[in-house]
Design a protein around this motif. Structure first.
Motif, PDB file in Angstrom:
ATOM      1  N   MET A   1       0.836  -1.175   0.000  1.00 49.64           N
ATOM      2  CA  MET A   1       0.000   0.000   0.000  1.00 49.64           C
ATOM      3  C   MET A   1       0.893   1.255   0.000  1.00 49.64           C
ATOM      4  O   MET A   1       1.775   1.404   0.832  1.00 49.64           O
ATOM      5  CB  MET A   1      -0.894  -0.009   1.230  1.00 49.64           C
ATOM      6  N   THR A   2       0.642   2.145  -0.925  1.00 45.42           N
ATOM      7  CA  THR A   2       1.407   3.379  -1.040  1.00 45.42           C
ATOM      8  C   THR A   2       0.868   4.408  -0.047  1.00 45.42           C
ATOM      9  O   THR A   2      -0.339   4.652  -0.003  1.00 45.42           O
ATOM     10  CB  THR A   2       1.296   3.946  -2.466  1.00 45.42           C
ATOM     11  N   PRO A   3       1.759   5.025   0.757  1.00 45.10           N
ATOM     12  CA  PRO A   3       1.289   6.067   1.671  1.00 45.10           C
ATOM     13  C   PRO A   3       0.709   7.253   0.902  1.00 45.10           C
ATOM     14  O   PRO A   3       1.190   7.598  -0.173  1.00 45.10           O
ATOM     15  CB  PRO A   3       2.538   6.485   2.441  1.00 45.10           C
ATOM     16  N   LEU A   4      -0.304   7.871   1.469  1.00 40.51           N
ATOM     17  CA  LEU A   4      -0.939   9.007   0.804  1.00 40.51           C
ATOM     18  C   LEU A   4      -0.094  10.269   0.885  1.00 40.51           C
ATOM     19  O   LEU A   4      -0.097  11.090  -0.022  1.00 40.51           O
ATOM     20  CB  LEU A   4      -2.316   9.269   1.425  1.00 40.51           C
ATOM     21  N   TYR A   5       0.625  10.447   1.986  1.00 38.98           N
ATOM     22  CA  TYR A   5       1.386  11.677   2.209  1.00 38.98           C
ATOM     23  C   TYR A   5       2.810  11.463   1.726  1.00 38.98           C
ATOM     24  O   TYR A   5       3.637  10.925   2.427  1.00 38.98           O
ATOM     25  CB  TYR A   5       1.363  12.042   3.694  1.00 38.98           C
ATOM     26  N   GLN A   6       3.088  11.871   0.507  1.00 33.20           N
ATOM     27  CA  GLN A   6       4.412  11.722  -0.067  1.00 33.20           C
ATOM     28  C   GLN A   6       5.012  13.091  -0.339  1.00 33.20           C
ATOM     29  O   GLN A   6       4.503  14.110   0.092  1.00 33.20           O
ATOM     30  CB  GLN A   6       4.321  10.891  -1.349  1.00 33.20           C
ATOM     31  N   ARG A   7       6.110  13.109  -1.055  1.00 27.88           N
ATOM     32  CA  ARG A   7       6.881  14.330  -1.283  1.00 27.88           C
ATOM     33  C   ARG A   7       6.031  15.464  -1.867  1.00 27.88           C
ATOM     34  O   ARG A   7       6.154  16.615  -1.460  1.00 27.88           O
ATOM     35  CB  ARG A   7       8.065  14.023  -2.190  1.00 27.88           C
ATOM     36  N   ASP A   8       5.150  15.173  -2.805  1.00 32.79           N
ATOM     37  CA  ASP A   8       4.358  16.239  -3.419  1.00 32.79           C
ATOM     38  C   ASP A   8       3.418  16.897  -2.412  1.00 32.79           C
ATOM     39  O   ASP A   8       3.301  18.124  -2.371  1.00 32.79           O
ATOM     40  CB  ASP A   8       3.588  15.730  -4.643  1.00 32.79           C
ATOM     41  N   LEU A   9       2.767  16.120  -1.576  1.00 30.70           N
ATOM     42  CA  LEU A   9       1.876  16.683  -0.576  1.00 30.70           C
ATOM     43  C   LEU A   9       2.649  17.410   0.523  1.00 30.70           C
ATOM     44  O   LEU A   9       2.180  18.421   1.050  1.00 30.70           O
ATOM     45  CB  LEU A   9       0.974  15.607   0.022  1.00 30.70           C
ATOM     46  N   ALA A  10       3.817  16.912   0.864  1.00 27.72           N
ATOM     47  CA  ALA A  10       4.653  17.600   1.852  1.00 27.72           C
ATOM     48  C   ALA A  10       5.054  18.980   1.318  1.00 27.72           C
ATOM     49  O   ALA A  10       5.056  19.966   2.054  1.00 27.72           O
ATOM     50  CB  ALA A  10       5.891  16.779   2.185  1.00 27.72           C
ATOM     51  N   TYR A  11       5.374  19.060   0.037  1.00 27.84           N
ATOM     52  CA  TYR A  11       5.724  20.341  -0.569  1.00 27.84           C
ATOM     53  C   TYR A  11       4.544  21.303  -0.524  1.00 27.84           C
ATOM     54  O   TYR A  11       4.689  22.477  -0.164  1.00 27.84           O
ATOM     55  CB  TYR A  11       6.189  20.160  -2.021  1.00 27.84           C
ATOM     56  N   ILE A  12       3.369  20.823  -0.903  1.00 25.05           N
ATOM     57  CA  ILE A  12       2.175  21.679  -0.897  1.00 25.05           C
ATOM     58  C   ILE A  12       1.896  22.172   0.517  1.00 25.05           C
ATOM     59  O   ILE A  12       1.601  23.345   0.727  1.00 25.05           O
ATOM     60  CB  ILE A  12       0.961  20.916  -1.471  1.00 25.05           C
ATOM     61  N   GLN A  13       1.997  21.295   1.498  1.00 26.65           N
ATOM     62  CA  GLN A  13       1.772  21.670   2.899  1.00 26.65           C
ATOM     63  C   GLN A  13       2.753  22.765   3.321  1.00 26.65           C
ATOM     64  O   GLN A  13       2.374  23.763   3.918  1.00 26.65           O
ATOM     65  CB  GLN A  13       1.920  20.447   3.802  1.00 26.65           C
ATOM     66  N   ALA A  14       4.024  22.572   2.999  1.00 27.99           N
ATOM     67  CA  ALA A  14       5.050  23.542   3.389  1.00 27.99           C
ATOM     68  C   ALA A  14       4.866  24.872   2.655  1.00 27.99           C
ATOM     69  O   ALA A  14       4.981  25.939   3.254  1.00 27.99           O
ATOM     70  CB  ALA A  14       6.441  22.972   3.120  1.00 27.99           C
ATOM     71  N   ALA A  15       4.561  24.811   1.364  1.00 25.91           N
ATOM     72  CA  ALA A  15       4.410  26.040   0.576  1.00 25.91           C
ATOM     73  C   ALA A  15       3.164  26.825   0.980  1.00 25.91           C
ATOM     74  O   ALA A  15       3.203  28.051   1.079  1.00 25.91           O
ATOM     75  CB  ALA A  15       4.361  25.693  -0.915  1.00 25.91           C
ATOM     76  N   ALA A  16       2.086  26.127   1.232  1.00 25.81           N
ATOM     77  CA  ALA A  16       0.822  26.805   1.529  1.00 25.81           C
ATOM     78  C   ALA A  16       0.715  27.248   2.987  1.00 25.81           C
ATOM     79  O   ALA A  16       0.136  28.285   3.276  1.00 25.81           O
ATOM     80  CB  ALA A  16      -0.348  25.888   1.173  1.00 25.81           C
ATOM     81  N   PHE A  17       1.255  26.437   3.896  1.00 25.90           N
ATOM     82  CA  PHE A  17       1.054  26.697   5.314  1.00 25.90           C
ATOM     83  C   PHE A  17       2.347  26.862   6.106  1.00 25.90           C
ATOM     84  O   PHE A  17       2.318  26.961   7.326  1.00 25.90           O
ATOM     85  CB  PHE A  17       0.226  25.562   5.940  1.00 25.90           C
ATOM     86  N   GLY A  18       3.476  26.901   5.433  1.00 19.65           N
ATOM     87  CA  GLY A  18       4.766  26.983   6.107  1.00 19.65           C
ATOM     88  C   GLY A  18       4.929  28.225   6.963  1.00 19.65           C
ATOM     89  O   GLY A  18       5.423  28.161   8.087  1.00 19.65           O
ATOM     90  N   THR A  19       4.502  29.363   6.455  1.00 19.82           N
ATOM     91  CA  THR A  19       4.628  30.609   7.214  1.00 19.82           C
ATOM     92  C   THR A  19       3.768  30.557   8.470  1.00 19.82           C
ATOM     93  O   THR A  19       4.216  30.930   9.558  1.00 19.82           O
ATOM     94  CB  THR A  19       4.226  31.813   6.342  1.00 19.82           C
ATOM     95  N   LEU A  20       2.549  30.074   8.329  1.00 18.58           N
ATOM     96  CA  LEU A  20       1.656  29.932   9.478  1.00 18.58           C
ATOM     97  C   LEU A  20       2.234  28.962  10.500  1.00 18.58           C
ATOM     98  O   LEU A  20       2.270  29.251  11.698  1.00 18.58           O
ATOM     99  CB  LEU A  20       0.280  29.452   9.017  1.00 18.58           C
ATOM    100  N   ALA A  21       2.721  27.822  10.034  1.00 17.88           N
ATOM    101  CA  ALA A  21       3.288  26.816  10.934  1.00 17.88           C
ATOM    102  C   ALA A  21       4.528  27.338  11.645  1.00 17.88           C
ATOM    103  O   ALA A  21       4.708  27.098  12.848  1.00 17.88           O
ATOM    104  CB  ALA A  21       3.619  25.542  10.154  1.00 17.88           C
ATOM    105  N   SER A  22       5.381  28.052  10.936  1.00 15.02           N
ATOM    106  CA  SER A  22       6.592  28.595  11.563  1.00 15.02           C
ATOM    107  C   SER A  22       6.251  29.626  12.628  1.00 15.02           C
ATOM    108  O   SER A  22       6.852  29.657  13.700  1.00 15.02           O
ATOM    109  CB  SER A  22       7.498  29.222  10.507  1.00 15.02           C
ATOM    110  N   GLY A  23       5.281  30.473  12.331  1.00 18.69           N
ATOM    111  CA  GLY A  23       4.851  31.461  13.310  1.00 18.69           C
ATOM    112  C   GLY A  23       4.238  30.817  14.539  1.00 18.69           C
ATOM    113  O   GLY A  23       4.507  31.229  15.671  1.00 18.69           O
ATOM    114  N   ALA A  24       3.419  29.817  14.321  1.00 18.54           N
ATOM    115  CA  ALA A  24       2.805  29.103  15.444  1.00 18.54           C
ATOM    116  C   ALA A  24       3.865  28.371  16.256  1.00 18.54           C
ATOM    117  O   ALA A  24       3.781  28.299  17.486  1.00 18.54           O
ATOM    118  CB  ALA A  24       1.754  28.125  14.933  1.00 18.54           C
ATOM    119  N   ALA A  25       4.864  27.825  15.592  1.00 15.41           N
ATOM    120  CA  ALA A  25       5.917  27.088  16.282  1.00 15.41           C
ATOM    121  C   ALA A  25       6.648  27.970  17.285  1.00 15.41           C
ATOM    122  O   ALA A  25       6.979  27.522  18.390  1.00 15.41           O
ATOM    123  CB  ALA A  25       6.900  26.494  15.271  1.00 15.41           C
TER     124      ALA A  25
END
Length: 63
Positions: A1-25
């Motif tokens: 079974m192939t995992p759903l969360y792979q490199r492409d989704l990790a990139y989208i997550q980081a690009a779309a929400f990276g600033t928010l996540a870094s600020g929250a961190a």
């Protein structure tokens, strides 16, 4: 079974929400750093690109 969360989704997550996540961190690390009783170990449920985990490890927490 192939995992759903792979490199492409990790990139989208980081690009779309990276600033928010870094600020929250910053605030999460600050609050954990002054918590009573003292917090040393944190569980990150892994719902992002790892920015919070990175910030926690850099701040000396066991993640």
């Amino acid at each position: 079974m192939t995992p759903l969360y792979q490199r492409d989704l990790a990139y989208i997550q980081a690009a779309a929400f990276g600033t928010l996540a870094s600020g929250a961190a910053v605030e999460i690390v600050r609050r954990l750093g002054v918590a009573t009783p003292r917090v040393r170990r944190v569980v990150d449920v892994g719902c992002g690109a790892g920015l919070l985990t990175k910030a926690l490890v850099e701040a000396g927490f066991e993640v």
